[in-house]
Design an enzyme around this catalytic site. Structure first.
Site, short mmCIF file in Angstrom:
data_model
loop_
_atom_site.label_atom_id
_atom_site.label_comp_id
_atom_site.label_asym_id
_atom_site.label_seq_id
_atom_site.Cartn_x
_atom_site.Cartn_y
_atom_site.Cartn_z
N GLY A 1 -0.02 -44.24 -12.31
CA GLY A 1 -0.52 -43.20 -11.41
C GLY A 1 0.57 -42.84 -10.41
CB THR B 1 3.68 -45.34 -16.31
OG1 THR B 1 4.48 -44.56 -15.46
CG2 THR B 1 3.93 -46.79 -16.10
N1 ASP Z 1 3.64 -44.99 -11.37
C1 ASP Z 1 4.70 -44.18 -11.91
C2 ASP Z 1 5.58 -43.73 -10.78
O1 ASP Z 1 5.11 -43.24 -9.79
C3 ASP Z 1 4.24 -42.98 -12.67
C4 ASP Z 1 3.09 -43.18 -13.64
O2 ASP Z 1 2.46 -44.22 -13.65
O3 ASP Z 1 2.77 -42.24 -14.39
O4 ASP Z 1 6.77 -43.82 -10.90
#
Ligand code: ASP
Length: 317
Positions: free
Chosen positions: A228, A178
């Site tokens: 995350g 992300t």
């Molecule tokens: N937070 C995002 C999700 O769970 C994924 C990420 O931050 O890598 O959709």
């Protein structure tokens, strides 16, 4: 009013980068965006505009899991989520599980001035048609290969992409998660934006934290973008919690430290970037790495070689 602008951006959190070359590529990508967006802030562009532009640039970078280069869900489809929060208006907008669009953050931007400000899949698709946004396929080969490999392995992994360069061994294709941008502009206004392809391999209909105030939040006092495991971020209500702690009188450093300590005590896997009205910049993680870069007014810095698992946060005050 003229305030020294501040900027911090991230390209995800997760397991460590495999190669030095991968680190160089990610650093270049993050620094180039910081340079462009910080000069916009110096030219009196608003925090909100700067955040949208920063998210667009990061969505275009295929190494990150947002926009072009997003991960595939369990059914092999890409569904992206993004949100924008204008701190000065304390106004949130976002899209959830949208497909076939180049810049999901643009939809969040459009929705800022609408009555219905968070749209999910069908509604977002309808909006794309209404706005005549060209159809765009954000799929890149490496994400398809990753999904095919997972299908072959009967989907044992819980999350795609975060440490994917390990399997794919091509440093120039190193990828993380992300993306997010938080900015403080010359007028002391704050905005935060976050955009994601999700965790990857998730079941259809799963909703990411990136289009929730748990993952992206701002007011007059502070702004935060998270990355995350979305479920961990929601359980901590992380972005809103850090911001509210600052509003309630905590320094950004203390707010981030306490929130990360709490997250770690509950074994969460997450990271966050933040800016306060005071000009303080902070970042925190319980994951192994957080891919973030910032401009503190005099220079660009980053968190890429910060892999000490004991250290939960860093800041420039
Ligand atoms: N937070 C995002 C999700 O769970 C994924 C990420 O931050 O890598 O959709």
């Amino acid at each position: 009013m003229s305030v020294q602008p501040k900027l911090i951006i991230h390209g995800g959190a997760g397991g460590h980068l495999q190669s030095e070359e991968g680190e160089i590529i990610v650093r270049q990508a993050l620094h180039s965006v910081v340079e462009k967006i910080y000069s916009m802030l110096l030219d009196d562009v608003s925090a909100k505009e700067a955040v949208v532009k920063g998210c667009q640039l990061l969505e275009d970078k295929t190494i990150f899991n947002a926009g072009t280069g997003s991960v595939l869900q369990s059914d092999g489809q890409i569904r992206m989520s993004a949100s924008l929060m204008d701190g000065s208006k304390q106004r949130f907008s976002g899209v959830i599980n949208v497909s076939r669009v180049k810049h999901p953050i643009e939809l969040a931007q459009f929705l800022q001035s609408e009555e219905d400000r968070v749209l999910s899949d069908n509604g977002a698709a309808e909006l794309l048609r209404e706005l005549n946004v060209p159809i765009y396929d954000p799929l890149i080969d490496i994400r398809l290969k990753e999904w095919m490999q997972e299908r072959y392995d009967h989907f044992h992994k819980q999350m795609a992409g975060v440490i994917a360069e390990q399997e794919l061994t091509l440093p120039h294709e190193a990828r993380k998660g992300t993306i997010g941008v938080v900015a403080l502009d010359c007028h002391g206004k704050i905005a935060a934006g976050t955009s994601t392809g999700g965790k990857g391999l998730e079941r259809i209909g799963r909703v990411s934290d990136s289009a929730m105030p748990a993952g992206n939040y701002a007011n007059d006092d502070a702004g935060v973008s998270c990355t995350g495991v979305g479920e961990d971020i929601m359980d901590e209500c992380l972005a809103a919690k850090v911001v509210i702690r600052v509003t309630d009188g905590s320094t950004l450093k203390k707010a981030m430290t306490r929130s990360m300590q709490e997250s770690q005590s509950r074994n969460r896997d997450l990271g966050a970037i933040a800016i306060a009205q005071s000009g303080a910049i902070a970042w925190g993680k319980t994951s192994e790495v957080l891919l973030a870069a910032y401009h503190d007014g005099s220079q660009i810095g980053d968190t890429l070689s910060w892999t000490d698992r004991q250290e939960l946060m860093g800041c420039c005050e």
